[in-house]
Design a protein around this motif. Structure first.
Motif, PDB file in Angstrom:
ATOM      1  N   ALA A  57       0.952  -1.088   0.143  1.00  0.00           N
ATOM      2  CA  ALA A  57       0.024   0.048   0.064  1.00  0.00           C
ATOM      3  C   ALA A  57       0.974   1.156   0.020  1.00  0.00           C
ATOM      4  O   ALA A  57       1.886   1.056   0.492  1.00  0.00           O
ATOM      5  N   THR A  58       0.237   2.161  -0.367  1.00  0.00           N
ATOM      6  CA  THR A  58       1.139   3.735  -0.271  1.00  0.00           C
ATOM      7  C   THR A  58       0.068   4.765   0.094  1.00  0.00           C
ATOM      8  O   THR A  58      -1.154   4.395   0.158  1.00  0.00           O
ATOM      9  N   GLY A  59       0.637   5.844   0.597  1.00  0.00           N
ATOM     10  CA  GLY A  59      -0.260   6.943   0.981  1.00  0.00           C
ATOM     11  C   GLY A  59      -0.278   7.207   2.494  1.00  0.00           C
ATOM     12  O   GLY A  59       0.710   6.542   3.227  1.00  0.00           O
ATOM     13  N   LYS A  60      -1.017   8.104   2.825  1.00  0.00           N
ATOM     14  CA  LYS A  60      -0.824   8.678   4.108  1.00  0.00           C
ATOM     15  C   LYS A  60      -1.809   8.047   5.194  1.00  0.00           C
ATOM     16  O   LYS A  60      -3.001   7.647   4.767  1.00  0.00           O
ATOM     17  N   ASN A  96       2.746   0.119  17.266  1.00  0.00           N
ATOM     18  CA  ASN A  96       2.454  -1.093  18.089  1.00  0.00           C
ATOM     19  C   ASN A  96       2.637  -2.313  17.188  1.00  0.00           C
ATOM     20  O   ASN A  96       2.819  -3.406  17.782  1.00  0.00           O
ATOM     21  N   GLY A  97       1.941  -2.284  15.805  1.00  0.00           N
ATOM     22  CA  GLY A  97       2.264  -3.332  15.187  1.00  0.00           C
ATOM     23  C   GLY A  97       3.794  -3.943  15.336  1.00  0.00           C
ATOM     24  O   GLY A  97       3.838  -5.231  15.287  1.00  0.00           O
ATOM     25  N   PRO A 137       3.529   3.978   3.751  1.00  0.00           N
ATOM     26  CA  PRO A 137       2.826   4.479   4.826  1.00  0.00           C
ATOM     27  C   PRO A 137       3.663   4.370   6.272  1.00  0.00           C
ATOM     28  O   PRO A 137       2.988   5.191   7.109  1.00  0.00           O
ATOM     29  N   VAL A 138       4.675   3.674   6.276  1.00  0.00           N
ATOM     30  CA  VAL A 138       5.264   3.332   7.671  1.00  0.00           C
ATOM     31  C   VAL A 138       6.710   2.981   7.407  1.00  0.00           C
ATOM     32  O   VAL A 138       6.916   2.186   6.255  1.00  0.00           O
ATOM     33  N   GLU A 139       7.521   3.234   8.160  1.00  0.00           N
ATOM     34  CA  GLU A 139       8.963   2.765   7.892  1.00  0.00           C
ATOM     35  C   GLU A 139       9.518   2.470   9.669  1.00  0.00           C
ATOM     36  O   GLU A 139       9.242   3.268  10.453  1.00  0.00           O
ATOM     37  N   VAL A 140      10.376   1.401   9.770  1.00  0.00           N
ATOM     38  CA  VAL A 140      10.887   1.013  11.126  1.00  0.00           C
ATOM     39  C   VAL A 140      12.208   0.568  11.113  1.00  0.00           C
ATOM     40  O   VAL A 140      12.534  -0.013  10.057  1.00  0.00           O
ATOM     41  N   GLU A 178      -5.307   7.792   3.013  1.00  0.00           N
ATOM     42  CA  GLU A 178      -5.573   6.617   2.192  1.00  0.00           C
ATOM     43  C   GLU A 178      -5.249   5.150   2.870  1.00  0.00           C
ATOM     44  O   GLU A 178      -5.771   4.112   2.139  1.00  0.00           O
ATOM     45  N   VAL A 179      -4.847   5.284   3.916  1.00  0.00           N
ATOM     46  CA  VAL A 179      -4.317   3.987   4.500  1.00  0.00           C
ATOM     47  C   VAL A 179      -4.831   3.792   5.954  1.00  0.00           C
ATOM     48  O   VAL A 179      -4.952   5.015   6.779  1.00  0.00           O
ATOM     49  N   LEU A 180      -5.799   2.896   6.316  1.00  0.00           N
ATOM     50  CA  LEU A 180      -6.492   2.891   7.482  1.00  0.00           C
ATOM     51  C   LEU A 180      -5.446   2.524   8.713  1.00  0.00           C
ATOM     52  O   LEU A 180      -4.283   1.878   8.428  1.00  0.00           O
ATOM     53  N   PRO A 181      -5.465   2.967   9.944  1.00  0.00           N
ATOM     54  CA  PRO A 181      -4.517   2.851  10.797  1.00  0.00           C
ATOM     55  C   PRO A 181      -4.540   1.324  11.403  1.00  0.00           C
ATOM     56  O   PRO A 181      -3.262   0.956  11.478  1.00  0.00           O
ATOM     57  N   GLU A 182      -5.526   0.534  11.216  1.00  0.00           N
ATOM     58  CA  GLU A 182      -5.141  -0.858  11.522  1.00  0.00           C
ATOM     59  C   GLU A 182      -4.392  -1.728  10.502  1.00  0.00           C
ATOM     60  O   GLU A 182      -3.577  -2.470  10.799  1.00  0.00           O
ATOM     61  N   ASP A 183      -4.507  -0.922   9.238  1.00  0.00           N
ATOM     62  CA  ASP A 183      -3.583  -1.756   8.097  1.00  0.00           C
ATOM     63  C   ASP A 183      -2.132  -1.282   8.255  1.00  0.00           C
ATOM     64  O   ASP A 183      -1.309  -1.906   8.065  1.00  0.00           O
ATOM     65  N   ALA A 184      -2.007  -0.078   8.689  1.00  0.00           N
ATOM     66  CA  ALA A 184      -0.601   0.470   8.867  1.00  0.00           C
ATOM     67  C   ALA A 184      -0.019  -0.254  10.067  1.00  0.00           C
ATOM     68  O   ALA A 184       1.155  -0.357   9.921  1.00  0.00           O
TER      69      ALA A 184
END
Length: 154
Positions: free
Chosen positions: A50-53, A111-112, A142-145, A57-63
């Motif tokens: 997925a891409t986006g904010k 938290n994921g 949407p996220v980087e760790v 565009e991206v649900l928090p649960e998916d993120a």
């Protein structure tokens, strides 16, 4: 006590191949008893799911799920460098969340990653952490760790 690789097998988790760097860096570096990973995107089979904010565009649960994938990719980088069974503790997690301007749930997204590390490492997975909202991430992820882990003597 089971090894980390045994725990991963018990959980049905397989570490993915190390994601190819998108620029001029290496996936992980060891300095003394610590391994520092580069920021890992939620790449699956060489592509972003997925891409986006987050919050738009991206649900928090998916993120949060994507943050888990990022953590798995970081563990794969650690494993490729020193072997996953050499990890004795997770020291620090830094999570970056590409956020819509009104989104404030970055801690829940990261938290994921944190929950995965607790599942895999138990008490040794408890870590210091930062969860930061940013305007944009590489490839519009949407996220980087990124992780810092302590490893045993080798």
């Amino acid at each position: 006590m089971n090894s980390v690789s045994q725990r991963l097998a018990e959980l049905g988790i397989e570490l993915p191949p190390v994601a190819a760097p998108l620029a001029s860096y290496v996936p992980a570096v060891r300095s003394g008893q610590f391994v520092y990973t580069s920021g890992q995107l939620p790449m699956v089979d060489g592509a972003l799911p997925a891409t986006g904010k987050v919050g738009a565009e991206v649900l928090p649960e998916d993120a949060a799920h994507y943050a888990r994938v990022c953590a798995l990719n970081a563990l794969a980088a650690v494993h490729a460098l020193v072997g996953i069974d050499s990890v004795v503790r997770v020291v620090k997690v830094v999570g970056f969340v590409a956020s819509s301007p009104d989104f404030t749930g970055q801690p829940a997204v990261v938290n994921g990653a944190s929950k995965l590390l607790a599942e895999v490492f138990g008490e040794a997975g408890a870590h210091a952490r930062s969860a930061v909202g940013v305007a944009v991430l590489p490839a519009d992820a949407p996220v980087e760790v990124e992780l810092i882990v302590e490893v045993g003597s080798s």
